[in-house]
Motif scaffolding. Structure first.
Motif, PDB file in Angstrom:
ATOM      1  N   ILE A 219      48.102  56.496  29.682  1.00 48.91           N
ATOM      2  CA  ILE A 219      49.158  55.746  30.360  1.00 48.91           C
ATOM      3  C   ILE A 219      49.906  54.868  29.356  1.00 48.91           C
ATOM      4  CG2 ILE A 219      49.568  53.868  32.010  1.00 48.91           C
ATOM      5  CD1 ILE A 219      47.294  55.142  33.715  1.00 48.91           C
ATOM      6  N   ALA A 220      49.155  54.251  28.452  1.00 45.48           N
ATOM      7  CA  ALA A 220      49.792  53.416  27.433  1.00 45.48           C
ATOM      8  C   ALA A 220      50.756  54.254  26.599  1.00 45.48           C
ATOM      9  CB  ALA A 220      48.726  52.783  26.542  1.00 45.48           C
TER      10      ALA A 220
ATOM     11  N   ILE B  83      63.396  54.044  30.363  1.00 43.90           N
ATOM     12  CA  ILE B  83      63.411  53.119  31.500  1.00 43.90           C
ATOM     13  C   ILE B  83      64.405  51.987  31.223  1.00 43.90           C
ATOM     14  CG2 ILE B  83      62.015  51.438  32.782  1.00 43.90           C
ATOM     15  CD1 ILE B  83      59.605  53.308  32.254  1.00 43.90           C
ATOM     16  N   TRP B  84      64.400  51.498  30.001  1.00 43.33           N
ATOM     17  CA  TRP B  84      65.305  50.406  29.631  1.00 43.33           C
ATOM     18  C   TRP B  84      66.766  50.817  29.812  1.00 43.33           C
ATOM     19  CZ3 TRP B  84      64.082  45.779  29.889  1.00 43.33           C
ATOM     20  CH2 TRP B  84      64.897  44.770  29.323  1.00 43.33           C
TER      21      TRP B  84
ATOM     22  N   LEU C 217      58.210  56.295  27.421  1.00 46.51           N
ATOM     23  CA  LEU C 217      59.205  56.165  28.481  1.00 46.51           C
ATOM     24  C   LEU C 217      60.019  54.874  28.372  1.00 46.51           C
ATOM     25  CD1 LEU C 217      57.376  57.471  31.674  1.00 46.51           C
ATOM     26  CD2 LEU C 217      59.415  58.408  30.609  1.00 46.51           C
ATOM     27  N   ALA C 218      59.487  53.881  27.627  1.00 43.91           N
ATOM     28  CA  ALA C 218      60.102  52.557  27.633  1.00 43.91           C
ATOM     29  C   ALA C 218      61.613  52.577  27.354  1.00 43.91           C
ATOM     30  CB  ALA C 218      59.380  51.651  26.650  1.00 43.91           C
TER      31      ALA C 218
ATOM     32  N   LEU D 166      53.834  55.120  28.655  1.00 43.51           N
ATOM     33  CA  LEU D 166      54.735  53.968  28.796  1.00 43.51           C
ATOM     34  C   LEU D 166      55.539  53.755  27.518  1.00 43.51           C
ATOM     35  CD1 LEU D 166      52.719  51.273  30.775  1.00 43.51           C
ATOM     36  CD2 LEU D 166      54.763  52.542  31.476  1.00 43.51           C
ATOM     37  N   PHE D 167      54.858  53.903  26.393  1.00 46.16           N
ATOM     38  CA  PHE D 167      55.503  53.718  25.104  1.00 46.16           C
ATOM     39  C   PHE D 167      56.668  54.702  24.941  1.00 46.16           C
ATOM     40  CE2 PHE D 167      55.757  54.355  20.489  1.00 46.16           C
ATOM     41  CZ  PHE D 167      55.977  53.033  20.113  1.00 46.16           C
TER      42      PHE D 167
END
Lengths: 395, 291
Positions: B32-33, B43-44, B39-40, B36-37
């Motif tokens: 997950i980490a 997403i931003w 996708l960040a 997220l890294f």
């Protein structure tokens, strides 16, 4: 329909000699089987006949015409592969129709878009449809025509492969171990079907297998191959009854032939386990020989082991194998460092032998096969052996 | 184990269940980490595209804007920049490149994988060496050539360096090698020429590899800024990244809301394409052994 003639076909892959000058004449409408252990060159030979592989030397003629310059599809041969080699993305119908669309439609009539311009195409396609339906009906594939190969069982795929070969009425059918991927029961069934298909079509069949049972049960003639040469060519019964060499004797027949060490004694008289037999040979004294006895030629000897023209030795029963209608008895040769022998016998006979019992096994000396140290067959002279019965072993 | 009392068995099984749970938590935590890294930034971009300018430059990090400004940002982007034109250019560019790449690479890979001819291994080594040459190396001679032929500022100029993809040749060769020889031989016996075997027998089975390669190729050329920047100066021909650059310069200055809205619109087709081809893409990657 066509004869196939191979004259001194040679082939090497790099330094490895795969075929060393193979000569073979196959008659029109014959079912000829190439049999031998894996790596003996039989598959290479059939691929050379098909034109998929080019020989280094020698010539292939089909129907009297040399075909060496022809590409595979111009040779009027069809091939069935061990893996069936169906086109995975096409339906059964398209698979069987493909050789016909290739031969009956011109290139531009097969191209997407362009083919819509062809007026004749529809008529040709109708003819192809009819032929496919006929082939499918013969092989009971009618209800499977719209399936993909992946949705079929092994036996059904095998049938589709046969249908694809049949549909263009080739002169010669080449079959490369077509039954090897089927389970035992289906294989027995397909053996019969193939033999019947051969009879019905009347085409020349060249069949490659490593299974001697397939070779024995279906063929008109069998060519036994080893290390790139034909060891013996003949009818199945010739190969079984008069094996021309030790290798043929070992390969043909199930259970495998029993081999016993023999030697040449005084006056060329053959000795088995030190006991003289009534057979004589021309080999020098002291020469080691191999004596082959089929498992059905052995019998149990009760009482005094003797009689003219009969040899015997003692053995100990290791195991009984019940095949229903008959038994296979496995014996150890008592006190000798040799592989055991097998005997095929009736259930009644088998019941008379107890487990681990010491028995005497005898055989008719006329029924044995004799091989020299180099594996060549030797015809002995002796009372029970009529020299007139010797047939030429090599064609 | 069977001889030990039931109490011990339950305790140890509870213990092993706890350990399994812990290891699952650990594995998923790491994954997950990582996700997220990755996708960040994406997403931003999405978040920024719905924020009003004031919030974009505020110091606090917020995943949802206080004032929803998405409609304005997207409308501004759509009105001020010819986004559809950029997207269409991207489609033409990617489709043109992909089609020619497949037309060239598939027969070439088939020959390297299945045909036996002298020099085959040498050719394959050359293909592998080709993989090592970055696009920047032939950029200069290509530019000069195109300039002399008067072909700058055309779709063709944008596509031509990528028509020959050694990566595609390599990928398809790996895939074709596992294609059964018997089927090819059967096709030869049925009367097919080698070209027909390639297109009618081998290619239909290579869809997973084609889909996988298509994703690689489309993503690379949709996002490519380097080469279009060199050969294209006409905004009407600009593919998405170059278009974004023109748009950022000329129209928006520092209107990051509108800029990210435009970026979102231009990335959407790629994301959709990948979602559609996802299954095949993964099949293709695993089947060809390219990871």
């Amino acid at each position: 329909m066509a004869t196939v003639t191979l004259s001194s076909i040679a082939k090497s892959f790099g330094p490895t000699r795969v075929l060393g000058g193979v000569d073979l004449d196959i008659a029109d409408g014959e079912f000829l089987t190439l049999v031998g252990p894996s790596g003996c060159g039989k598959s290479t030979l059939i691929r050379i006949i098909a034109g998929l592989e080019h020989q280094d030397g020698g010539a292939v003629t089909i129907g009297g015409q040399p075909v060496d310059h022809l590409r595979p599809h111009e040779r009027r041969v069809a091939m069935v592969f061990q893996s069936y080699a169906l086109y995975p993305h096409m339906s059964v119908r398209q698979n069987i129709a493909l050789p016909l669309t290739m031969s009956r439609l011109k290139l531009w009539q097969r191209l997407p878009l362009l083919r819509a311009l062809s007026g004749q195409r529809r008529a040709v396609m109708r003819g192809i449809e009819a032929d496919v339906a006929a082939a499918a009906a013969q092989l009971q594939l009618d209800h499977l025509l719209d399936r993909k190969p992946a949705q079929l069982s092994g036996g059904q795929r095998q049938r589709v492969a046969l249908g694809r070969a049949m549909v263009r009425h080739p002169d010669v059918f080449l079959m490369d171990e077509p039954l090897s991927n089927l389970d035992a029961k289906l294989r027995v069934h397909m053996r019969t079907e193939l033999a019947e298909l051969h009879k019905r079509l009347g085409a020349t069949f060249i069949y490659v297998t490593h299974d001697q049972v397939e070779a024995m049960t279906m063929s008109d003639r069998v060519a036994m191959m080893d290390s790139g040469t034909i060891l013996q060519l003949g009818t199945p019964s010739q190969l079984y009854e008069k094996p021309g060499s030790l290798k043929v004797a070992q390969f043909i027949g199930s259970p495998a032939i029993n081999l016993l060490p023999a030697s040449v004694g005084a006056g060329g008289r053959l000795e088995l386990f030190g006991r003289p037999m009534s057979l004589t040979v021309q080999q020098p004294q002291g020469q080691a020989m191999t004596l082959g006895v089929r498992s059905e030629a052995l019998s149990l000897v009760q009482g005094e082991p003797a009689g003219a023209g009969r040899a015997w030795f003692s053995a100990r029963l290791r195991r009984k194998e019940n095949l229903g209608s008959e038994y296979i008895l496995h014996f150890d040769l008592a006190g000798r460092d040799l592989p055991g022998v097998t005997m095929r016998t009736s259930p009644a006979q088998a019941a008379s032998v107890a487990e681990a019992a010491e028995v005497t096994l005898g055989f008719d000396e006329a029924a044995c096969h004799l091989f020299a140290a180099d594996g060549e067959r030797i015809e002995p002279r002796g009372p029970g052996v009529a020299s007139a019965s010797i047939v030429p072993l090599r064609a | 184990m069977s001889a030990s009392p039931p109490l011990v068995a339950t305790v140890s099984s509870a213990h092993s269940a706890a350990r399994r749970f812990l290891s699952l938590v650990l594995i998923h935590g790491v994954l997950i980490a990582g996700a997220l890294f990755m996708l960040a930034p994406f997403i931003w971009m999405l978040v920024t595209s719905i924020k009003p300018p004031a919030e974009i430059f505020s110091a606090e990090i917020a995943l949802w804007p206080k004032q929803f400004y998405g409609v304005e940002n997207y409308r501004f982007a759509m009105e001020k920049a010819p986004l559809l034109r950029f997207a269409l250019n991207g489609v033409i560019l990617c489709a043109g490149i992909l089609v020619v790449q497949l037309l060239v690479a598939i027969p070439c890979a088939y020959a390297l994988a299945k045909l036996d001819f002298p020099g085959r291994n040498l050719l394959f080594v050359l293909v592998l060496l080709g993989l090592c040459i970055p696009v920047q190396v032939p950029a200069m001679p290509l530019y000069i050539g195109l300039a002399q032929l008067g072909l700058l500022n055309t779709y063709f100029a944008m596509m031509v360096p990528f028509f020959l993809s050694v990566f595609a040749i390599f990928l398809f060769r790996q895939f074709f090698r596992s294609f059964p020889d018997d089927i090819i031989n059967a096709a030869r016996l049925d009367g097919m020429s080698e070209f027909e075997i390639v297109w009618r027998i081998v290619t239909p089975s290579a869809w997973p590899a084609i889909a996988a390669f298509a994703v690689f190729s489309i993503v690379a050329h949709w996002n490519d800024l380097y080469w279009p920047l060199i050969v294209i100066s006409d905004a009407k021909l600009a593919p998405p990244p170059l278009g974004m650059m023109f748009f950022a310069d000329a129209e928006t200055g520092s209107n990051y809301g509108a800029l990210t809205a435009a970026a979102t619109i231009l990335t959407a087709p790629l994301v959709l394409a990948f979602l559609i081809a996802r299954r095949r893409f993964i099949d293709g990657i695993t089947m060809t052994g390219v990871k």
